[in-house]
Design a protein around this motif. Structure first.
Motif, PDB file in Angstrom:
ATOM      1  N   SER A 162       0.910  -1.064   0.122  1.00 56.33           N
ATOM      2  CA  SER A 162      -0.062  -0.024  -0.025  1.00 56.33           C
ATOM      3  C   SER A 162       0.862   1.443  -0.118  1.00 56.33           C
ATOM      4  O   SER A 162       0.510   2.237  -0.421  1.00 56.33           O
ATOM      5  N   GLN A 163       1.994   1.305   0.731  1.00 54.77           N
ATOM      6  CA  GLN A 163       2.828   2.335   0.510  1.00 54.77           C
ATOM      7  C   GLN A 163       3.552   2.523  -0.610  1.00 54.77           C
ATOM      8  O   GLN A 163       3.959   3.485  -1.011  1.00 54.77           O
ATOM      9  N   ILE A 164       4.048   1.327  -1.164  1.00 59.31           N
ATOM     10  CA  ILE A 164       4.900   1.349  -2.397  1.00 59.31           C
ATOM     11  C   ILE A 164       3.862   1.820  -3.638  1.00 59.31           C
ATOM     12  O   ILE A 164       4.240   2.683  -4.530  1.00 59.31           O
ATOM     13  N   TYR A 191      10.811   6.361   3.758  1.00 56.19           N
ATOM     14  CA  TYR A 191       9.923   5.313   3.299  1.00 56.19           C
ATOM     15  C   TYR A 191      10.445   4.092   3.721  1.00 56.19           C
ATOM     16  O   TYR A 191       9.697   3.017   4.100  1.00 56.19           O
ATOM     17  N   GLY A 192      12.125   3.631   3.764  1.00 56.14           N
ATOM     18  CA  GLY A 192      12.462   2.472   4.420  1.00 56.14           C
ATOM     19  C   GLY A 192      12.113   2.370   5.791  1.00 56.14           C
ATOM     20  O   GLY A 192      11.707   1.084   5.969  1.00 56.14           O
ATOM     21  N   ARG A 193      12.025   3.330   6.380  1.00 59.30           N
ATOM     22  CA  ARG A 193      11.752   3.116   7.965  1.00 59.30           C
ATOM     23  C   ARG A 193      10.300   2.573   7.935  1.00 59.30           C
ATOM     24  O   ARG A 193       9.787   1.753   8.833  1.00 59.30           O
ATOM     25  N   THR A 194       9.302   3.182   7.203  1.00 60.52           N
ATOM     26  CA  THR A 194       7.933   2.832   7.167  1.00 60.52           C
ATOM     27  C   THR A 194       7.798   1.319   6.850  1.00 60.52           C
ATOM     28  O   THR A 194       7.090   0.464   7.499  1.00 60.52           O
ATOM     29  N   ILE A 195       8.580   0.786   5.701  1.00 65.03           N
ATOM     30  CA  ILE A 195       8.365  -0.639   5.125  1.00 65.03           C
ATOM     31  C   ILE A 195       8.775  -1.434   6.262  1.00 65.03           C
ATOM     32  O   ILE A 195       8.362  -2.456   6.616  1.00 65.03           O
TER      33      ILE A 195
END
Lengths: 206, 206
Positions: A162-164, A191-195
């Motif tokens: 969903s974030q990608i 975004y890396g931290r979110t994933i």
């Protein structure tokens, strides 16, 4: 190997007349079946039947249904190769590895990114949405879920998706100005931290 | 107030014949101008001209260009009312408030969600993407950015937008199964923390 078109006896040594026509016929049949019946519903047997060849020839040419889909949709990359390579070193740091790879590909491909075509179709045609959901599920999300050592691995993989998809939409389709202009390594970090959180940290906040 | 159609002298006391026709003419003109020239490029003056009315009548009917856009696109909600209400109590807890509101609306509207129509257009037509980018920017992202007390507020607002568009895509358009079936409060917690991080926490990881 029953088909007379099978290159099984000599195909590896050189291209014979007719091979490329057969390959195109299989790809045309695959596109039609995948669009109409989804990734899961379209069988290699049915695709081979439509193309007038033996199913073993389809497997000889493409190796797997996923690889046939990748070829039919003209993806520049095969998730069956990419995902294990990214996931291989383990889930530690997977968020950043995934993001650095993805943002690199997105920037490099630009408007030629076939994901954009797939997103465009999925958004406007429910059949294409189903096809994308099923292919993404088997080719990418199940593979990522299998590497996750935490509760609800498949939900976690879908959270990442969903974030990608949102990055692709916001940066490339809507072209939100600050996001489109942002330094790539800054976005890899954010975004890396979110994933990474979606992959490994507790889901419930309590 | 030069127009003979202006309800300025009596419109508030009751609907006169011709008002709804005039309103429809303005909305038609607005849709055409917004589609062709984007949200920013389409002026109230030009829209009024196309509809054959005085610009003051457009403002009398709709109050602002943003509200005219909301009416023309048949949004069920006006961001000019919603965003200040969500942002009002401050950025503390804004992530969860935003997510609880959004997931509620997404579930309630289902396929009738006009955001889906806008996303569909934006994905397939560059003009519509520009229109959505400009309207989202002025009506939502600038308002959220104004409430943020940290570096790069507009980038932060766009980061939030990238996750929110991704939720809409993954949950409603692609309908990824675990995400579509997930408990709404679980998602409020998970995504609320992501949005909160984008709003208030340090962007760089070093």
């Amino acid at each position: 190997m029953a088909s007379t078109d099978s290159p099984g006896n000599g195909g590896r040594r050189g291209r014979r007349p007719g091979d490329s026509g057969t390959r195109e016929a299989i790809l045309d049949a695959a596109r039609a079946r995948f669009s109409g019946e989804g990734f899961r519903g379209a069988t290699v047997r049915a695709i081979a039947g439509d193309a007038g060849v033996d199913p073993s020839l389809v497997m000889h040419f493409f190796g797997s249904k996923q690889a046939l889909f990748v070829a039919a949709m003209e993806f520049p990359l095969d998730p069956a190769e990419i995902v294990p390579r990214l996931v291989g070193p383990g889930v530690d740091g997977l968020g950043e590895r995934l993001l650095r790879f993805l943002l690199g590909i997105i920037d490099e491909l630009g408007e030629a990114n076939p994901m954009l075509g797939l997103v465009r179709s999925a958004v406007t045609h429910p059949d294409a949405a189903r096809m994308m959901r099923e292919f993404l599920g088997e080719a990418i999300l199940d593979r990522i879920a299998a590497a996750i050592d935490a509760d609800r691995p498949r939900l976690r993989a879908e959270l990442c998706a969903s974030q990608i998809v949102g990055i692709l939409m916001a940066r490339q389709i809507l072209a939100l100005p600050e996001l489109a202009a942002a330094d790539r390594e800054l976005l890899v970090g954010i975004y890396g931290r979110t994933i990474q959180r979606y992959l490994t940290e507790p889901l419930a906040s309590s």
